[in-house]
Scaffold this motif. Structure first.
Motif, mmCIF file in Angstrom:
data_model
loop_
_atom_site.group_PDB
_atom_site.id
_atom_site.type_symbol
_atom_site.label_atom_id
_atom_site.label_comp_id
_atom_site.label_asym_id
_atom_site.label_seq_id
_atom_site.Cartn_x
_atom_site.Cartn_y
_atom_site.Cartn_z
ATOM 1 N N ARG A 1 -79.512 -4.896 29.707
ATOM 2 C CA ARG A 1 -80.658 -4.643 30.582
ATOM 3 C C ARG A 1 -81.374 -5.930 30.942
ATOM 4 O O ARG A 1 -81.901 -6.069 32.051
ATOM 5 C CB ARG A 1 -81.610 -3.655 29.919
ATOM 6 N N LYS A 2 -81.384 -6.897 30.015
ATOM 7 C CA LYS A 2 -81.999 -8.186 30.312
ATOM 8 C C LYS A 2 -81.256 -8.905 31.429
ATOM 9 O O LYS A 2 -81.819 -9.764 32.106
ATOM 10 C CB LYS A 2 -82.034 -9.050 29.050
ATOM 11 N N GLU B 1 -80.046 -3.491 25.134
ATOM 12 C CA GLU B 1 -81.119 -4.461 25.392
ATOM 13 C C GLU B 1 -80.568 -5.711 26.068
ATOM 14 O O GLU B 1 -81.143 -6.207 27.049
ATOM 15 C CB GLU B 1 -81.805 -4.831 24.081
ATOM 16 N N GLU C 1 -78.468 -0.251 20.355
ATOM 17 C CA GLU C 1 -79.752 -0.792 20.796
ATOM 18 C C GLU C 1 -79.618 -2.246 21.238
ATOM 19 O O GLU C 1 -80.170 -2.637 22.278
ATOM 20 C CB GLU C 1 -80.773 -0.675 19.656
ATOM 21 N N GLN C 2 -78.877 -3.048 20.478
ATOM 22 C CA GLN C 2 -78.716 -4.453 20.826
ATOM 23 C C GLN C 2 -77.939 -4.617 22.124
ATOM 24 O O GLN C 2 -78.315 -5.419 22.991
ATOM 25 C CB GLN C 2 -77.999 -5.192 19.700
#
Length: 277
Positions: free
Chosen positions: A76-77, A73, A69-70
């Motif tokens: 994607r940022k 994320e 998840e990290q």
């Protein structure tokens, strides 16, 4: 390229490992689908980021959901097209589910690049002191999972696809206190060569990258030791440890069309350690 090799500072060590260098202008993976196992830390994370930088859609896995998840994320940022899921590569069913999730993410039944990167070394010491359980764990993750991943991915690998295995400099000369780990990495090199032979007529390439000592969590006991500077100077011609970014660029080359006539190769990236004629 703006990457600068790490500098050792007395009392402060080598600083943080360098994971990426987005200053390059390569865009060899626009429209490509890339799958990477163990893609949230170390060399795996660096490879994921490099493929993303070059325009790929990347799907990764890790055993731990928070790591997945990290990583997703964070990437994607940065505007990258990346997804991921949990997977224990030691379980064939989980690898099957991982590949199915990747295909769902890509929206098409095609994998252009398949990277098998998982590896473990649960214990160091004399080989005869290792238990059968340790032997089985090392070979299940470090060798069998590579075989299973390619086997399961075959329906999605097309002419022009590439497979990359991650082995180690230890695969060329297995030695204490990492004897069984080294033997497993020798097996990975051999597996890559035999699969390259068998898949070559289908237009599928298989290569192996063999890193030396790279500043990852797994190799922390080497580059974080009290004599890290001295150890680095003994580590090959460049007299330094590698960073994950040192391997990711090689991986991106080997899996790209720039290496379209390379298959069955085991490319050593160790700063000169164990260099070959």
């Amino acid at each position: 390229m703006t990457y600068r090799e790490p500098e050792y500072k007395e009392g402060r060590g080598w600083g943080e490992p360098v994971m990426s260098d987005p200053s390059h202008s390569c865009k060899r993976y626009n429209g490509k689908n890339v799958v990477v196992t163990a893609g949230t830390l170390g060399i795996g994370r660096a490879m994921v980021e490099r493929f993303c930088e070059e325009g790929a859609r990347v799907f990764l896995c890790s055993r731990k959901a928070p790591n997945v998840e990290q990583t997703v994320e964070e990437l994607r940022k940065k505007g990258y097209n990346v997804g991921g899921t949990t997977c224990n590569v030691g379980e064939s069913k989980e690898q099957e589910d991982f590949l199915r999730a990747a295909i769902d993410f890509f929206g098409e039944e095609r994998i252009d690049t398949l990277v098998s990167n998982a590896g473990v070394n649960p214990k160091a010491g004399p080989t005869n002191d290792m238990t059968e359980e340790i032997f089985d764990k090392i070979f299940n993750i470090n060798v069998k999972s590579y075989f299973v991943l390619v086997k399961l991915a075959m329906p999605y690998l097309k002419r022009g696809s590439s497979v990359l295995f991650v082995s180690s400099v230890g695969g060329f000369l297995p030695s204490p206190p990492l004897g069984l780990y080294g033997v497993s990495k020798t097996a990975v090199i051999a597996l890559g060569k035999v699969l390259a032979n068998e898949l070559g007529p289908m237009g599928i390439r298989v290569n192996t990258v063999c890193p030396g000592v790279v500043r990852t969590k797994m190799a922390g006991m080497l580059w974080k030791s009290e004599d890290a500077d001295g150890a680095a100077k003994k580590n090959g011609f460049l007299q330094r440890f590698g960073d994950p970014v040192d391997i990711s660029g090689i991986a991106a080359f080997l899996c790209s069309d720039d290496a379209s006539y390379m298959t069955g190769e085991s490319v050593l990236a160790s700063g000169g350690n164990m260099s070959r004629l």
